[in-house]
Design a protein around this motif. Structure first.
Motif, PDB file in Angstrom:
ATOM      1  N   LYS A 124       0.296  -9.386  -9.034  1.00  0.00           N
ATOM      2  CA  LYS A 124       1.452  -9.205  -8.177  1.00  0.00           C
ATOM      3  C   LYS A 124       2.473 -10.311  -8.470  1.00  0.00           C
ATOM      4  CE  LYS A 124      -1.311  -7.461  -4.295  1.00  0.00           C
ATOM      5  NZ  LYS A 124      -1.726  -7.752  -2.910  1.00  0.00           N
ATOM      6  N   PRO A 125       3.762 -10.008  -8.410  1.00  0.00           N
ATOM      7  CA  PRO A 125       4.340  -8.673  -8.193  1.00  0.00           C
ATOM      8  C   PRO A 125       4.334  -7.855  -9.480  1.00  0.00           C
ATOM      9  CG  PRO A 125       6.087 -10.272  -8.478  1.00  0.00           C
ATOM     10  CD  PRO A 125       4.804 -11.051  -8.508  1.00  0.00           C
ATOM     11  N   PHE A 126       4.248  -6.548  -9.346  1.00  0.00           N
ATOM     12  CA  PHE A 126       4.264  -5.669 -10.513  1.00  0.00           C
ATOM     13  C   PHE A 126       5.229  -4.531 -10.250  1.00  0.00           C
ATOM     14  CE2 PHE A 126       0.588  -4.724  -7.808  1.00  0.00           C
ATOM     15  CZ  PHE A 126       0.875  -3.426  -7.403  1.00  0.00           C
ATOM     16  N   SER A 127       5.711  -3.938 -11.315  1.00  0.00           N
ATOM     17  CA  SER A 127       6.655  -2.831 -11.196  1.00  0.00           C
ATOM     18  C   SER A 127       5.904  -1.505 -11.081  1.00  0.00           C
ATOM     19  CB  SER A 127       7.578  -2.781 -12.412  1.00  0.00           C
ATOM     20  OG  SER A 127       6.845  -2.425 -13.573  1.00  0.00           O
ATOM     21  N   SER A 128       6.591  -0.498 -10.577  1.00  0.00           N
ATOM     22  CA  SER A 128       6.004   0.844 -10.497  1.00  0.00           C
ATOM     23  C   SER A 128       5.675   1.367 -11.888  1.00  0.00           C
ATOM     24  CB  SER A 128       6.971   1.797  -9.795  1.00  0.00           C
ATOM     25  OG  SER A 128       7.184   1.409  -8.458  1.00  0.00           O
ATOM     26  N   ILE A 129       6.514   1.026 -12.867  1.00  0.00           N
ATOM     27  CA  ILE A 129       6.289   1.487 -14.237  1.00  0.00           C
ATOM     28  C   ILE A 129       4.991   0.904 -14.792  1.00  0.00           C
ATOM     29  CG2 ILE A 129       7.168   1.364 -16.600  1.00  0.00           C
ATOM     30  CD1 ILE A 129       9.987   1.451 -15.437  1.00  0.00           C
ATOM     31  N   GLU A 130       4.771  -0.411 -14.568  1.00  0.00           N
ATOM     32  CA  GLU A 130       3.542  -1.033 -15.063  1.00  0.00           C
ATOM     33  C   GLU A 130       2.328  -0.459 -14.358  1.00  0.00           C
ATOM     34  OE1 GLU A 130       1.370  -5.404 -15.582  1.00  0.00           O
ATOM     35  OE2 GLU A 130       3.214  -5.241 -14.398  1.00  0.00           O
ATOM     36  N   LEU A 131       2.433  -0.263 -13.054  1.00  0.00           N
ATOM     37  CA  LEU A 131       1.312   0.295 -12.294  1.00  0.00           C
ATOM     38  C   LEU A 131       0.925   1.665 -12.822  1.00  0.00           C
ATOM     39  CD1 LEU A 131      -0.624   0.284  -9.817  1.00  0.00           C
ATOM     40  CD2 LEU A 131       1.235   1.375  -8.536  1.00  0.00           C
ATOM     41  N   VAL A 132       1.892   2.545 -12.981  1.00  0.00           N
ATOM     42  CA  VAL A 132       1.611   3.905 -13.454  1.00  0.00           C
ATOM     43  C   VAL A 132       1.010   3.869 -14.857  1.00  0.00           C
ATOM     44  CG1 VAL A 132       2.664   6.089 -14.145  1.00  0.00           C
ATOM     45  CG2 VAL A 132       3.334   5.009 -11.989  1.00  0.00           C
TER      46      VAL A 132
ATOM     47  N   SER B 137       0.826  -1.207   0.000  1.00  0.00           N
ATOM     48  CA  SER B 137       0.000   0.000   0.000  1.00  0.00           C
ATOM     49  C   SER B 137       0.861   1.258   0.000  1.00  0.00           C
ATOM     50  CB  SER B 137      -0.929  -0.001   1.220  1.00  0.00           C
ATOM     51  OG  SER B 137      -1.703   1.173   1.268  1.00  0.00           O
ATOM     52  N   ASN B 138       1.892   1.269   0.841  1.00  0.00           N
ATOM     53  CA  ASN B 138       2.775   2.438   0.913  1.00  0.00           C
ATOM     54  C   ASN B 138       3.538   2.638  -0.396  1.00  0.00           C
ATOM     55  OD1 ASN B 138       2.014   2.992   3.534  1.00  0.00           O
ATOM     56  ND2 ASN B 138       3.713   1.856   4.446  1.00  0.00           N
ATOM     57  N   MET B 139       3.958   1.527  -1.015  1.00  0.00           N
ATOM     58  CA  MET B 139       4.670   1.621  -2.286  1.00  0.00           C
ATOM     59  C   MET B 139       3.776   2.232  -3.365  1.00  0.00           C
ATOM     60  SD  MET B 139       4.899   0.063  -5.522  1.00  0.00           S
ATOM     61  CE  MET B 139       4.348  -1.640  -5.364  1.00  0.00           C
ATOM     62  N   ILE B 140       2.532   1.763  -3.443  1.00  0.00           N
ATOM     63  CA  ILE B 140       1.600   2.310  -4.425  1.00  0.00           C
ATOM     64  C   ILE B 140       1.312   3.772  -4.129  1.00  0.00           C
ATOM     65  CG2 ILE B 140      -0.742   2.133  -5.353  1.00  0.00           C
ATOM     66  CD1 ILE B 140      -0.638  -0.853  -4.716  1.00  0.00           C
ATOM     67  N   ASN B 141       1.115   4.072  -2.842  1.00  0.00           N
ATOM     68  CA  ASN B 141       0.822   5.445  -2.423  1.00  0.00           C
ATOM     69  C   ASN B 141       1.943   6.390  -2.846  1.00  0.00           C
ATOM     70  OD1 ASN B 141       0.168   7.812  -1.004  1.00  0.00           O
ATOM     71  ND2 ASN B 141      -0.715   6.665   0.699  1.00  0.00           N
ATOM     72  N   GLU B 142       3.178   6.020  -2.545  1.00  0.00           N
ATOM     73  CA  GLU B 142       4.317   6.872  -2.887  1.00  0.00           C
ATOM     74  C   GLU B 142       4.458   7.032  -4.404  1.00  0.00           C
ATOM     75  OE1 GLU B 142       7.758   5.237  -1.051  1.00  0.00           O
ATOM     76  OE2 GLU B 142       7.000   5.499   0.997  1.00  0.00           O
ATOM     77  N   THR B 143       4.262   5.929  -5.129  1.00  0.00           N
ATOM     78  CA  THR B 143       4.405   5.975  -6.585  1.00  0.00           C
ATOM     79  C   THR B 143       3.382   6.911  -7.215  1.00  0.00           C
ATOM     80  OG1 THR B 143       5.269   3.715  -6.674  1.00  0.00           O
ATOM     81  CG2 THR B 143       4.322   4.603  -8.703  1.00  0.00           C
ATOM     82  N   LEU B 144       2.125   6.789  -6.799  1.00  0.00           N
ATOM     83  CA  LEU B 144       1.065   7.585  -7.408  1.00  0.00           C
ATOM     84  C   LEU B 144       1.091   9.029  -6.924  1.00  0.00           C
ATOM     85  CD1 LEU B 144      -1.896   5.041  -7.448  1.00  0.00           C
ATOM     86  CD2 LEU B 144      -0.268   5.602  -9.261  1.00  0.00           C
ATOM     87  N   THR B 145       1.519   9.240  -5.684  1.00  0.00           N
ATOM     88  CA  THR B 145       1.646  10.610  -5.182  1.00  0.00           C
ATOM     89  C   THR B 145       2.679  11.384  -5.992  1.00  0.00           C
ATOM     90  OG1 THR B 145       1.009   9.965  -2.929  1.00  0.00           O
ATOM     91  CG2 THR B 145       2.218  12.035  -3.183  1.00  0.00           C
ATOM     92  N   LYS B 146       3.762  10.707  -6.369  1.00  0.00           N
ATOM     93  CA  LYS B 146       4.790  11.346  -7.207  1.00  0.00           C
ATOM     94  C   LYS B 146       4.249  11.705  -8.584  1.00  0.00           C
ATOM     95  CE  LYS B 146       8.773   9.117  -5.004  1.00  0.00           C
ATOM     96  NZ  LYS B 146       9.882   8.137  -5.180  1.00  0.00           N
TER      97      LYS B 146
END
Length: 236
Positions: A102-110, A15-24
């Motif tokens: 899961k698992p997925f990268s920040s790039i794929e998520l964004v 959750s924190n990883m997704i939060n930080e990625t999307l907040t950026k």
């Protein structure tokens, strides 16, 4: 502009990883950690996207999805460590917009988040423009399709089509003589590049047929051309 995203994930690290990625990326993120809280928050806030884990305490993700879909068409991105096709089919069938394993990268998520929000903005713009124009109502067999107001009736009974189901039907009706490959359907309806995930197309076509066909196993409105794709059936 609404850029609020709800994350429903019981693993605090993810959750924190997704939060930080999307907040950026400039999104406003709200995080909850169980299905019960997710339903409360989704009822009281306006989100542009919900990122929903399947394995949740109190109320699981699939049940949350079904409940949310009775109230709202907010885009929903399912995520789960369970990557079997049955989970994808079940989730998309209940009205999810996309699925990430899961698992997925920040790039794929964004990329997936931006694509979903871009498509939603596209549909909203098209809907607003169409509502300003005169209605175009087309009758095919037992179906009456209001092309501009996103509604379909069969024998004068309203059908509950999702936005993507309607968009697929509208695509075929708009070009009745054209055969569409799965890649073309995905590109035109999802407004995104096709990466070969046939399951997404298969599920949406199946769900659409279940709603508009008398016999979904013997479709007359959306015909399959094996090895090629789909086209509108010759229905009078």
């Amino acid at each position: 502009m609404n850029n609020n995203i709800l994350i429903v994930e019981d693993d605090h690290y993810i959750s924190n990883m997704i939060n930080e990625t999307l907040t950026k990326q400039g999104y406003n993120v709200t995080a909850v950690f169980d299905g019960e809280e997710a339903l409360k928050v989704s009822d009281s806030h306006n989100f542009v996207l919900i990122i929903l884990d399947l394995m949740l305490p109190k109320i699981d993700g699939m049940e949350c999805l079904k409940i949310i879909r009775t109230k709202s068409m907010v885009p929903i991105l399912i995520m789960s460590a369970k990557g079997e096709d049955v989970d994808k089919a079940l989730g998309l069938g209940f009205g999810a917009d996309d699925y990430i394993s899961k698992p997925f990268s920040s790039i794929e998520l964004v990329a997936r988040v931006n694509a979903i929000i871009r498509r939603q903005a596209h549909y909203t713009k098209v809907s607003d423009l169409n509502n300003e124009s005169s209605n175009e109502i087309i009758t095919i067999g037992d179906l009456t399709v209001d092309m501009n107001n996103f509604s379909v009736k069969k024998n004068n009974v309203d059908l509950k089509l999702t936005l993507k189901e309607f968009s697929i039907l509208k695509l075929f009706i708009s070009k009745p003589n054209q055969v569409f490959t799965k890649a073309q359907v995905y590109s035109l309806v999802w407004q995104d590049d096709y990466y070969g995930d046939e399951n997404i197309i298969n599920v949406h076509i199946r769900r659409l047929r279940e709603k508009i066909e008398d016999e979904p196993s013997k479709p007359k409105y959306i015909k399959t051309l094996w090895g090629i794709g789909y086209k509108l059936g010759e229905v009078t």
